[in-house]
Design an enzyme around this catalytic site. Structure first.
Site, PDB file in Angstrom:
ATOM      1  N   MET A  81      13.071 -44.070   0.088  1.00  0.00           N
ATOM      2  CA  MET A  81      12.652 -44.967  -1.002  1.00  0.00           C
ATOM      3  C   MET A  81      11.559 -45.907  -0.516  1.00  0.00           C
ATOM      4  O   MET A  81      11.285 -46.938  -1.120  1.00  0.00           O
ATOM      5  CB  MET A  81      13.839 -45.756  -1.533  1.00  0.00           C
ATOM      6  N   HIS A  88      13.924 -44.773   9.520  1.00  0.00           N
ATOM      7  CA  HIS A  88      13.229 -43.684   8.820  1.00  0.00           C
ATOM      8  C   HIS A  88      12.351 -42.909   9.798  1.00  0.00           C
ATOM      9  O   HIS A  88      12.279 -41.674   9.741  1.00  0.00           O
ATOM     10  CB  HIS A  88      12.331 -44.234   7.705  1.00  0.00           C
ATOM     11  N   ASP A 204      24.063 -44.247   5.306  1.00  0.00           N
ATOM     12  CA  ASP A 204      24.548 -43.946   3.954  1.00  0.00           C
ATOM     13  C   ASP A 204      25.497 -42.745   4.054  1.00  0.00           C
ATOM     14  O   ASP A 204      25.197 -41.654   3.562  1.00  0.00           O
ATOM     15  CB  ASP A 204      23.370 -43.650   3.029  1.00  0.00           C
TER      16      ASP A 204
END
Ligand code: PAF
Length: 336
Positions: A81, A88, A204
């Site tokens: 996102m 990331h 997550d």
């Protein structure tokens, strides 16, 4: 290092543009996208391969055109996102290593409004597109897909995709519609990119479990890879939301990791689930301005109550530091 592209590659690129539009002009291109009237250039990647410079697609048509030459090869997708951080970057580097010199790495940067259950959270979510492109470039990404919500979603879209077991607990119980939004956008990305592999972070954890279930139940020919959580030196899990913490809460936030590590030891030594959770709850609640959303101990695979203590368990936590919701987790086992 940039080297001007050989004529052959330039011609084949122009041809692919012609096929795409019938005129050689890219349809609906917007400023800032990789296909806008640019001469393709080559670059030397970290692994020594000479490859075309990273390309950016803002529309589905541009993405399809960029992917056409690599169909049949390994395509590794890293959905994000944006507001990319070192966590990331580690996923992107892993994707590059997995795809090797022959395969293609695609990163999507899309702040998906459909998965936000809270308008304030969406409005304040950090967005750093220029820096994101630079991170992708440095990590050896081949194609970045950066659509707008209007490009991604039809205004009268009417299909939803709901997982009905793993999503009923943990964050799913607290954020209605969140995982339906995640499944929808990841499904769309899978359809658009048609990757052979996709990589998601274990921070997550529930998201990864649900997406594994989606791939399994919908027979998607994609291998999902879970990547370990990347942490700051003080143990705080990296998150795009960390930049929104006050200095006091940023200083206090490593208590999450410390309390999870202590709880893991307690669990290993045979303490009850209630005692293990209470330890985390007490440590977090002691921080001024922190409101614990949940502390749960569940089976690491089906995410519901632990019924077999020989199996891997997951201790997961969500807590508001002011108005910033942080999550973290740890896989734990009994010493038996
Ligand atoms: O983990 C995230 O950043 C998002 O949920 C994802 C998978 C990119 C879907 O929007």
């Amino acid at each position: 290092m940039d080297i001007t592209l050989s004529n052959i590659l330039l011609v084949s690129f122009k041809n692919s543009q012609k096929k795409m539009t019938g005129s050689g002009k890219s349809p609906g291109v917007r400023r800032g996208c990789g296909l806008v009237g640019r001469r393709l250039r080559l670059q030397k990647r970290g692994d020594g391969a000479i490859v075309p410079c990273m390309q950016t697609a803002c529309t589905k048509e541009e993405l399809r055109a960029l992917l056409a030459p690599v169909r049949g090869k390994q395509i590794v997708l890293v959905p994000t996102m944006g507001a990319l951080h070192e966590g990331h970057a580690s996923l992107l580097r892993r994707a590059r290593a997995l795809a090797g010199t022959e395969g293609c790495v695609v990163a999507s940067v899309f702040l998906n409004p459909v998965q936000f259950d809270n308008a304030g959270d969406l409005a304040t979510y950090p967005q750093t597109p220029e820096a994101d492109l630079q991170t992708c470039r440095e990590c050896g990404v081949d194609i970045v897909f950066m659509p707008t919500p209007e490009v991604m979603y039809c205004p009268d879209r009417s299909i939803s995709l709901e997982e009905t077991h793993l999503s009923t607990v943990l964050c799913g119980a607290k954020r209605p519609g969140h995982f339906a939004g995640v499944c929808l956008v990841v499904n769309k990305l899978f359809n658009l990119v048609q990757p052979t592999d996709a990589i998601f972070g274990k921070k997550d954890y529930q998201q990864l479990a649900i997406l594994r279930r989606m791939v399994r139940d919908l027979d998607m020919p994609i291998t999902l890879h879970g990547a370990e959580i990347v942490r700051g030196e003080d143990g705080l899990a990296l998150s795009s939301r960390n930049v929104r913490l006050t200095p006091e809460h940023r200083a206090a936030a490593p208590v999450i990791r410390r309390s999870l590590l202590a709880a893991a030891e307690l669990y290993a030594s045979g303490a009850s689930a209630e005692a293990v959770k209470a330890g985390v709850m007490t440590a977090l609640s002691a921080v001024p301005g922190v409101v614990v959303d949940y502390v749960e101990l569940v089976d690491a695979e089906h995410l519901h109550e632990v019924t077999d203590e020989r199996r891997l368990a997951l201790l997961a936590v969500a807590a508001f530091f002011g108005d910033v919701r942080l999550i973290d987790n740890i896989e734990i086992t009994r010493n038996i």
